[in-house]
Design a protein around this motif. Sequence first.
Motif, PDB file in Angstrom:
ATOM      1  N   LEU B  79     -33.244  -1.184 -27.704  1.00 50.55           N
ATOM      2  CA  LEU B  79     -34.151  -0.068 -27.445  1.00 50.55           C
ATOM      3  C   LEU B  79     -34.177   0.228 -25.952  1.00 50.55           C
ATOM      4  CD1 LEU B  79     -36.238   1.922 -28.408  1.00 50.55           C
ATOM      5  CD2 LEU B  79     -37.874   0.085 -28.644  1.00 50.55           C
ATOM      6  N   ALA B  85     -38.887   0.112 -18.798  1.00 55.15           N
ATOM      7  CA  ALA B  85     -39.538  -1.164 -19.118  1.00 55.15           C
ATOM      8  C   ALA B  85     -38.717  -2.364 -18.672  1.00 55.15           C
ATOM      9  CB  ALA B  85     -39.842  -1.258 -20.620  1.00 55.15           C
ATOM     10  N   LEU B  86     -38.157  -2.300 -17.483  1.00 50.36           N
ATOM     11  CA  LEU B  86     -37.487  -3.474 -16.927  1.00 50.36           C
ATOM     12  C   LEU B  86     -38.547  -4.463 -16.467  1.00 50.36           C
ATOM     13  CD1 LEU B  86     -34.699  -1.730 -14.824  1.00 50.36           C
ATOM     14  CD2 LEU B  86     -34.533  -2.719 -17.109  1.00 50.36           C
ATOM     15  N   PHE B  87     -38.270  -5.751 -16.613  1.00 53.88           N
ATOM     16  CA  PHE B  87     -39.230  -6.765 -16.173  1.00 53.88           C
ATOM     17  C   PHE B  87     -39.198  -6.859 -14.649  1.00 53.88           C
ATOM     18  CE2 PHE B  87     -37.750  -8.571 -20.380  1.00 53.88           C
ATOM     19  CZ  PHE B  87     -38.792  -7.998 -21.082  1.00 53.88           C
ATOM     20  N   TYR B  98     -32.066 -11.851 -20.728  1.00 52.72           N
ATOM     21  CA  TYR B  98     -33.258 -12.152 -21.539  1.00 52.72           C
ATOM     22  C   TYR B  98     -32.977 -12.199 -23.044  1.00 52.72           C
ATOM     23  CZ  TYR B  98     -38.193 -12.067 -22.873  1.00 52.72           C
ATOM     24  OH  TYR B  98     -39.421 -12.365 -23.407  1.00 52.72           O
ATOM     25  N   PRO B  99     -32.410 -11.115 -23.618  1.00 51.05           N
ATOM     26  CA  PRO B  99     -32.183 -11.158 -25.079  1.00 51.05           C
ATOM     27  C   PRO B  99     -31.208 -12.256 -25.491  1.00 51.05           C
ATOM     28  CG  PRO B  99     -31.173  -9.214 -24.095  1.00 51.05           C
ATOM     29  CD  PRO B  99     -32.017  -9.831 -23.044  1.00 51.05           C
ATOM     30  N   GLN B 139     -31.684   1.892 -12.577  1.00 50.81           N
ATOM     31  CA  GLN B 139     -32.608   1.216 -13.488  1.00 50.81           C
ATOM     32  C   GLN B 139     -32.279   1.592 -14.927  1.00 50.81           C
ATOM     33  OE1 GLN B 139     -36.750   1.659 -12.555  1.00 50.81           O
ATOM     34  NE2 GLN B 139     -36.435   1.371 -10.386  1.00 50.81           N
ATOM     35  N   ARG B 146     -29.158  -3.960 -20.891  1.00 45.06           N
ATOM     36  CA  ARG B 146     -30.009  -4.981 -21.490  1.00 45.06           C
ATOM     37  C   ARG B 146     -30.140  -4.752 -23.004  1.00 45.06           C
ATOM     38  NH1 ARG B 146     -36.230  -5.409 -19.657  1.00 45.06           N
ATOM     39  NH2 ARG B 146     -36.289  -3.542 -20.920  1.00 45.06           N
ATOM     40  N   PHE B 150     -26.799  -7.811 -26.401  1.00 49.15           N
ATOM     41  CA  PHE B 150     -26.877  -8.736 -27.536  1.00 49.15           C
ATOM     42  C   PHE B 150     -26.242  -8.133 -28.793  1.00 49.15           C
ATOM     43  CE2 PHE B 150     -30.601  -6.771 -29.652  1.00 49.15           C
ATOM     44  CZ  PHE B 150     -31.141  -6.043 -28.610  1.00 49.15           C
TER      45      PHE B 150
ATOM     46  N   ASP C 155     -47.650  -2.885 -17.837  1.00 50.60           N
ATOM     47  CA  ASP C 155     -47.103  -1.838 -18.675  1.00 50.60           C
ATOM     48  C   ASP C 155     -46.920  -2.391 -20.088  1.00 50.60           C
ATOM     49  OD1 ASP C 155     -45.705   0.133 -19.824  1.00 50.60           O
ATOM     50  OD2 ASP C 155     -44.089   0.209 -18.356  1.00 50.60           O
ATOM     51  N   GLU C 157     -45.289  -1.360 -22.398  1.00 48.33           N
ATOM     52  CA  GLU C 157     -43.897  -1.219 -22.830  1.00 48.33           C
ATOM     53  C   GLU C 157     -43.102  -2.495 -22.565  1.00 48.33           C
ATOM     54  OE1 GLU C 157     -42.096   2.701 -22.884  1.00 48.33           O
ATOM     55  OE2 GLU C 157     -43.470   2.182 -24.486  1.00 48.33           O
ATOM     56  N   LEU C 158     -43.502  -3.266 -21.523  1.00 51.82           N
ATOM     57  CA  LEU C 158     -42.741  -4.473 -21.196  1.00 51.82           C
ATOM     58  C   LEU C 158     -42.765  -5.452 -22.360  1.00 51.82           C
ATOM     59  CD1 LEU C 158     -43.759  -5.091 -17.481  1.00 51.82           C
ATOM     60  CD2 LEU C 158     -41.705  -4.014 -18.375  1.00 51.82           C
ATOM     61  N   ALA C 161     -40.631  -4.077 -25.014  1.00 53.99           N
ATOM     62  CA  ALA C 161     -39.219  -4.246 -24.684  1.00 53.99           C
ATOM     63  C   ALA C 161     -38.785  -5.656 -25.057  1.00 53.99           C
ATOM     64  CB  ALA C 161     -38.999  -3.988 -23.200  1.00 53.99           C
ATOM     65  N   SER C 164     -38.383  -5.918 -28.723  1.00 52.96           N
ATOM     66  CA  SER C 164     -37.191  -5.254 -29.250  1.00 52.96           C
ATOM     67  C   SER C 164     -35.946  -6.093 -29.008  1.00 52.96           C
ATOM     68  CB  SER C 164     -37.028  -3.873 -28.625  1.00 52.96           C
ATOM     69  OG  SER C 164     -36.499  -3.991 -27.319  1.00 52.96           O
ATOM     70  N   MET C 165     -36.018  -6.994 -28.038  1.00 51.75           N
ATOM     71  CA  MET C 165     -34.860  -7.843 -27.773  1.00 51.75           C
ATOM     72  C   MET C 165     -34.926  -9.141 -28.549  1.00 51.75           C
ATOM     73  SD  MET C 165     -34.111  -7.265 -23.787  1.00 51.75           S
ATOM     74  CE  MET C 165     -35.722  -6.905 -23.188  1.00 51.75           C
ATOM     75  N   TYR C 171     -43.048 -16.458 -27.075  1.00 53.39           N
ATOM     76  CA  TYR C 171     -42.044 -16.393 -26.014  1.00 53.39           C
ATOM     77  C   TYR C 171     -42.304 -15.225 -25.091  1.00 53.39           C
ATOM     78  CZ  TYR C 171     -37.412 -16.836 -23.895  1.00 53.39           C
ATOM     79  OH  TYR C 171     -36.394 -17.009 -23.007  1.00 53.39           O
ATOM     80  N   LEU C 180     -46.430 -12.147 -15.069  1.00 57.03           N
ATOM     81  CA  LEU C 180     -46.873 -10.925 -14.406  1.00 57.03           C
ATOM     82  C   LEU C 180     -48.374 -10.939 -14.125  1.00 57.03           C
ATOM     83  CD1 LEU C 180     -44.698  -8.306 -16.274  1.00 57.03           C
ATOM     84  CD2 LEU C 180     -44.552  -8.968 -13.887  1.00 57.03           C
ATOM     85  N   LYS C 262     -42.381   1.572  -9.592  1.00 57.72           N
ATOM     86  CA  LYS C 262     -42.665   2.079 -10.938  1.00 57.72           C
ATOM     87  C   LYS C 262     -43.606   3.264 -10.861  1.00 57.72           C
ATOM     88  CE  LYS C 262     -42.561   1.539 -14.671  1.00 57.72           C
ATOM     89  NZ  LYS C 262     -42.803   1.526 -16.064  1.00 57.72           N
TER      90      LYS C 262
END
Lengths: 388, 354, 262
Positions: B79, B85-87, B98-99, B139, B146, B150, C155, C157-158, C161, C164-165, C171, C180, C262
Amino acid sequence: MRNANGNRLATVMLLVMPLMIYLLFYLYPLLTVASQSVDNSTLYEQFQTLSEVVEEGSPDERAAALVADLVAADRRDLAEAARNLNQERSGFRSLLINSGKKAEEIPPTMEGLIAFDKRWGQQVYWDILARNIAPITWRHFQKASGFKPDGDGGFVQAEGDDIYLRIMVRTIVIATQVTLLTLLVGYPLAYAAANGKPRLATIVFMVVLLSFWTSILVRTSAWVVLLQTHGLLNNLLISLRIISEPLQLIFNRFGTVVAMTHVLLPFAILPIFNVMRTIPVSQSDASRSLGAGGVETFLRVYFPQTLRGVAVGGGTVFILALGFYITPALTGGPSDQMLSYYIADFVKKSLNWGMASVLSVMLFGCVVLILGLGSGAWLLFKSRKGGH
Amino acid sequence: MSSLEIKNIDKFYGATQALFDVSLNIEMGEFVTLLGPSGSGKTTLLKILAGFEPVSSGTILMNGRDISLLSPEKRNFGLVFQGYALFPHMTVHENIAYPLKVRRVAKDEIDERVTAILDLVQLGKFAGRYPAELSGGQQQRVALARALVFKPDLLLLDEPMSALDKKLRVDLQEELRDIHRTLGTTFINVTHDQEEAMHMSDRIAVMNHGRIAQFDTAFNLYRHPDTRFVADFVGKSNILDGEVVQEGDTAMFRAKGVAVPLPEAPTMLEAELMIRPEDGTVEVEAANDGRIYLPGKVLSSTYSGDRALYSLAMDMGENFIVYGSARSGIHGDGARVLMGFAPGDCTLLRKLNG
Amino acid sequence: MSRAIYWISLVLSMLFLALPLLLVLPLAFNESSFLTYPMEGFTLDWFKIAFTQPPWMPAFLNSLKVAFGAAVVAVVIGGLAAMGTMLSGRFGQIILSGLFISPIVIPSVVLGVAFTYAFGRAGFGGGYISLVLAHAILGAPLVFLSVMTSLKGLDPELERAAASMGASRAYRFRTVTLPLAAPGFMTGALFAFVTSFDEVVVALFLAAPQSTTLPIALFSGLRDRLEPTIIAVALMLSLLSLMFLLVLNWLQQRSRYKTRGK
């Protein structure tokens, strides 16, 4: 839906411990101490037999119950009860203690009681007993307010009995004075920190923050050194030959209000600063380009927008000032002590939990009232803004 | 043949319905775009596919397996978020790893795959940077890497270009299409930008008011839109409101002042006729060539070198926009002209009730 | 004219705010025991007294112990409370926030009375534990507020995200939410520590003679006899405050740097 359930479980797990600790070590202490304001268990337990018949029973039944309670009474508890009852009518102490000492010799009838001491024949003593041996009592509230029942269902206030009400008023007056002063002194500082040239703004802001983080005691002690009779200020004024005798600057209202203002200043400045920071400079520029002068722009465009910060800052200072103890204790005289001082005094000097509790309830009531007014005003403000 | 089947999905938020009986069949390896104005339900559909919103009714089948009750982390869909939505507390490398860490991939393999995907999105040099140190376009590409590293069964893109400026957007569209071709993963992209949709997609699902208005190739959407909404949303169009009448052997579309013969008899009586601006011509006099000529006058014109876009006030009352040749000059405002078009270039639209 | 009013009021306000400490604190180095200018000579004797004679050092150590314990407990309850509150519904959030913040608005004397009464009846009044618990209650709202602020600033969304991964809830929490929100926890801990370290009123009620804290020692000293040693202690406390302020500043800078862009 499974998600929602997972959330609920996590929520409960996270909240169990904090809620338990708040309940046990915060809400429970507050509630037990608040209940002390109406608690009458000493007198109630002392006269338990009597309390069952005092309203409806015949004179002899009442006399028998009283004598039985007196026989069973512990000497020290009885003295405590007598002291409390004496506050309603002087002479009750000796009547009760004398009757208690000889309780075993008194025949358990009304006649016998009156024979022992004829004051037992007067209805007023029985009325006082009836009023004061219920499980809860308004005695502490009556003492704190000075209003006592006059026996006809109304209330009277005796001369000089309004001492705690006057302390309450004094507390509110000092808190108001301090609030107004912090706003007056704090506003320009907040303005400079929000709108000044970067260098000035940084310096002002750092001084405010440093002041905020410096212990109240440290700042109060600086004022003591500054204001005391042979302190810095008096010595300076004398060496400049402005005065010849030291002025009394401390241990009076002046010292209290000045030191409290200093201590509470950051609490007024930070909220005002936070609001000012969000007001775009372009607004003032726009007003001036439309022909308004500097003063008019400030009064009609800038100042009204900062009122929210002023209200939050002022409210915070007022609430904190109401409960102040340390600073008045170190910089005020006897007639400048606030409600907190008397609450502490009742606990430390006489372990009088009832009075400490009543005054605490009064102080807390004031805080709740202010918070209620504040959030009410906020809701009104929001609804007007949202719904035009 | 493996595929993603979306079957009869309804979605309610309280009493309001956001999706009405949505069905789509997406083939593996396809690049599909959900296109629609804001509020059309495209984002809701994406959230449902990703697993962040439950369906109210209907099913989603992935290779025949019902996944509509699966939580997001179990779907194995990549997604790309609108805001990326980057960390912020992880480097580019850590973000992309990460994934793989979640999937317990061995460390050596993680490094290998992260490096490979970073090369694919041309960010090899930036592995050690934090997201805050990258430009918007960079970004965006990290977010893409990202979501792909996976090897997800499906890549969902939520308006991935909306925060970028026009130039960057065109470059990234190109790049995204290349990556799609290289990897062969199924992409489902959400956008309100019809140009972006037409540039990149194999097929486009046009959405309106919570329904799929039409699901087809870009060519078919443009040349043969089903409804006025699709015709309007995908490109410029002139639309006449009228009725279909049978005259002798031929079916005719009749509106006020126009009659257009139709190649075959349609089933409907009330209809709309669409003429694309490039299907018309601007003439001074009519020729006898089977085309139809309608009189009007020029309201205004915009010259763009290769041609001019005329805005015409037709005598029958409508306003039309038509491209005209600009080789031998431009008609001035107010000039009397004829707009010509061939009946075969017109498209008959279904008229929706309401 | 209006500028003159602004500058005069600004200068006066600045002097009022900064001057008392600037004037008084240097007297800690004055050789004379009279707290006044002109200074009679430079000495470190008062600091020597503060470090060697009772009650200062034991009180300082007590304060450290209490403040450390209170901060730890406050971070645990305030942090858990904030995380639980974030997960609950709108209505629940209002109620829970009100409850968890409420100790801030209750006058400390009222709390002092309540703690003394209840802890005394429960039989553990007058020790470290009661002081740590009471100060933890005072510090928990500050931790709660600062963790809430940092969680609300995240956020959402984080988290999505990460989901989704393929990351599980636990975790996600460990690798995304917690790191954060960490500056919020640290800021809260710092606030709770300083609150306890500076607290007088509740401590006056609860502290037994052997658990006297530094603020209590200072308070009694001020009531008793004002000596330069007190000013020396005050100076060191001010430096400590400055240090806390710098740490806080650093924490905020760090969290701002990471979320910039951001």
